[in-house]
Design a protein around this motif. Sequence first.
Motif, mmCIF file in Angstrom:
data_model
loop_
_atom_site.group_PDB
_atom_site.id
_atom_site.type_symbol
_atom_site.label_atom_id
_atom_site.label_comp_id
_atom_site.label_asym_id
_atom_site.label_seq_id
_atom_site.Cartn_x
_atom_site.Cartn_y
_atom_site.Cartn_z
ATOM 1 N N LEU A 17 27.139 64.810 1.517
ATOM 2 C CA LEU A 17 26.188 64.797 0.409
ATOM 3 C C LEU A 17 25.775 63.358 0.154
ATOM 4 O O LEU A 17 26.630 62.447 0.153
ATOM 5 N N SER A 18 24.496 63.123 -0.078
ATOM 6 C CA SER A 18 23.990 61.788 -0.391
ATOM 7 C C SER A 18 23.704 61.716 -1.890
ATOM 8 O O SER A 18 23.307 62.706 -2.504
ATOM 9 N N ARG A 19 23.891 60.522 -2.455
ATOM 10 C CA ARG A 19 23.761 60.414 -3.902
ATOM 11 C C ARG A 19 23.487 58.971 -4.313
ATOM 12 O O ARG A 19 23.622 58.027 -3.517
ATOM 13 N N ALA A 20 23.118 58.799 -5.579
ATOM 14 C CA ALA A 20 23.061 57.486 -6.214
ATOM 15 C C ALA A 20 24.235 57.390 -7.173
ATOM 16 O O ALA A 20 24.521 58.324 -7.924
ATOM 17 N N ILE A 21 24.955 56.265 -7.128
ATOM 18 C CA ILE A 21 26.104 56.060 -7.991
ATOM 19 C C ILE A 21 26.087 54.628 -8.493
ATOM 20 O O ILE A 21 25.652 53.719 -7.779
ATOM 21 N N THR A 22 26.528 54.410 -9.735
ATOM 22 C CA THR A 22 26.544 53.061 -10.294
ATOM 23 C C THR A 22 27.929 52.711 -10.810
ATOM 24 O O THR A 22 28.740 53.587 -11.145
ATOM 25 N N PHE A 23 28.187 51.396 -10.871
ATOM 26 C CA PHE A 23 29.439 50.855 -11.390
ATOM 27 C C PHE A 23 29.098 49.720 -12.349
ATOM 28 O O PHE A 23 28.223 48.899 -12.069
ATOM 29 N N ASP A 24 29.803 49.676 -13.460
ATOM 30 C CA ASP A 24 29.635 48.612 -14.450
ATOM 31 C C ASP A 24 30.747 47.595 -14.226
ATOM 32 O O ASP A 24 31.901 47.855 -14.574
ATOM 33 N N ILE A 25 30.406 46.459 -13.640
ATOM 34 C CA ILE A 25 31.402 45.428 -13.326
ATOM 35 C C ILE A 25 31.119 44.228 -14.219
ATOM 36 O O ILE A 25 30.044 43.612 -14.129
ATOM 37 N N ASP A 26 32.053 43.891 -15.102
ATOM 38 C CA ASP A 26 31.797 42.817 -16.072
ATOM 39 C C ASP A 26 32.092 41.452 -15.470
ATOM 40 O O ASP A 26 32.528 41.321 -14.320
ATOM 41 N N GLY A 27 31.831 40.418 -16.239
ATOM 42 C CA GLY A 27 31.996 39.044 -15.760
ATOM 43 C C GLY A 27 33.424 38.666 -15.471
ATOM 44 O O GLY A 27 33.683 37.660 -14.815
ATOM 45 N N LYS A 28 34.377 39.463 -15.930
ATOM 46 C CA LYS A 28 35.788 39.192 -15.677
ATOM 47 C C LYS A 28 36.306 39.952 -14.460
ATOM 48 O O LYS A 28 37.505 39.964 -14.209
ATOM 49 N N GLY A 29 35.406 40.609 -13.747
ATOM 50 C CA GLY A 29 35.803 41.322 -12.552
ATOM 51 C C GLY A 29 36.425 42.675 -12.829
ATOM 52 O O GLY A 29 37.137 43.220 -11.979
ATOM 53 N N LYS A 30 36.201 43.229 -14.020
ATOM 54 C CA LYS A 30 36.691 44.550 -14.360
ATOM 55 C C LYS A 30 35.557 45.561 -14.166
ATOM 56 O O LYS A 30 34.404 45.272 -14.465
ATOM 57 N N TYR A 31 35.905 46.745 -13.674
ATOM 58 C CA TYR A 31 34.863 47.741 -13.459
ATOM 59 C C TYR A 31 35.074 48.958 -14.347
ATOM 60 O O TYR A 31 36.205 49.304 -14.732
ATOM 61 N N HIS A 32 33.958 49.589 -14.672
ATOM 62 C CA HIS A 32 33.962 50.840 -15.428
ATOM 63 C C HIS A 32 32.968 51.772 -14.742
ATOM 64 O O HIS A 32 31.993 51.312 -14.137
ATOM 65 N N PRO A 33 33.172 53.066 -14.826
ATOM 66 C CA PRO A 33 32.190 53.983 -14.236
ATOM 67 C C PRO A 33 30.811 53.763 -14.847
ATOM 68 O O PRO A 33 30.677 53.525 -16.048
ATOM 69 N N GLY A 34 29.790 53.800 -14.009
ATOM 70 C CA GLY A 34 28.431 53.614 -14.487
ATOM 71 C C GLY A 34 27.841 54.905 -15.011
ATOM 72 O O GLY A 34 28.465 55.963 -14.991
ATOM 73 N N ARG A 35 26.595 54.817 -15.482
ATOM 74 C CA ARG A 35 25.967 55.980 -16.108
ATOM 75 C C ARG A 35 25.191 56.841 -15.125
ATOM 76 O O ARG A 35 24.728 57.916 -15.485
ATOM 77 N N ILE A 36 25.037 56.384 -13.865
ATOM 78 C CA ILE A 36 24.255 57.136 -12.883
ATOM 79 C C ILE A 36 25.186 57.738 -11.839
ATOM 80 O O ILE A 36 25.979 57.030 -11.209
#
Length: 447
Positions: free
Chosen positions: A372-391
Amino acid sequence: MCFNKNNRSGVLSFKAVFLLLLLTGLAVSSCQKNLKLYDLQIDNSNALRVNLSFTMNRLEQPILYYWEITKPDGKYYKVLNSKEEQEIVLYKLKPDTRYAFMVADSKESDVKRSDTIFFETPRLPYTIPRLNIMIDSGNVFDGYILVRKVEAPAQQLLINHQGEIVWYHQFDTALSRFFSWTEEGTILSLHDEDKIVEFDLAGNILNSLEYGEKGFDRLLHHEIIKNDNHEILSLTRNMQVFDLREFDGIENDTIYGDGILVMDKEGNKIWEWDMYQFENPLEDENINSMKKDWSHGNSLAIDQDGHYLISFRNFHQVWKIHSQNGEILWKIGMGGDFTLQDDEFFYSQHTAFNNRFNELMIFDNGGPDRMLSRAITFDIDGKGKYHPGRIRITLPGELYTFKEGSAYFVEENKLLFCSSRTNNLVITDLDGNILWQLKSSESFYRA
């Protein structure tokens, strides 16, 4: 009233001509007041673009009006320069259509005008892809989609929401896949593997750089963009010799990896990066089988802080690279610096960039374990921490593309997908509902 002797169609009646003159603000003048266009040349070899060249009297503010002869009230115009010799390009025309044009002096009260001159655009070339709208929710986007057909004769195309090709530029040969649309409204791309060319929609070549000259000393592949300083950035194909005997290879074997090259518009080298300075290929136990295309970088983007984002297809990773010292700031993906959930891993990805939400957005092609192909996003802050994105928008299974493809924002709340291996362009809302779908007879690398 003076009629052009080449008016053979009889389509324009006296009433239509008079109406046209009123609409353009031109007074009907005598033949003695007419402008004369000398040495007129009309090149209509491109079905959607016509080149006009002629000599005329020097005027303070001449304007060229043009229209379809069946639609005399639908006029267009171009303001000309005040020179006697004129070269004008009219583009985004319709194929197989008869047009008329005239030149007028907009500064004089008793307006001078030229005779009306006619030309006809040819049909679209048979090599142009055939397009069919499969889904259309109506008014999905206002603008054009830029794609590139890479097989010879290669073409770059603009497609509107009705699935019509409104502009194209044709080349004699096959082309490398990658290209970009610049903020200046130009197209930047690689031609014939050793030439960077930037041109506008009128077909004017604005810049051309040759491999082997000045700082252009590495072969490019898969990405070429501009930064805010109008410098040219590209991925490069770098090679280095290693001893691969412990991997069942030979003593002096070549490994092909990736780098970055930054040049100014004259081709002078400003900065370069070589992944071998930061990554040891001999730590990869599969290096002998991967040596011809170890990392396969396929997209380069500039993050919000000015550093670089590179997608490495063969690693199933995206790296962030410091734009001055070249240090690898982080890696995300399989074996990267972040602990991802099972449904967050991506495979053979393309077009990694910082989107309008300041999130890392990736076109996840998928793979054998998840076709399956998809668009996915990640929220990576300036401290190098990531959170799941909204897409996280997954295309239907029949649009799975195991390689190539792209996903970009359209306006504020829609995504444009290119499913390359299925020859489809798709626009969805942020909930993943398909609003518009176009099927092509040929594939496009990205859109």
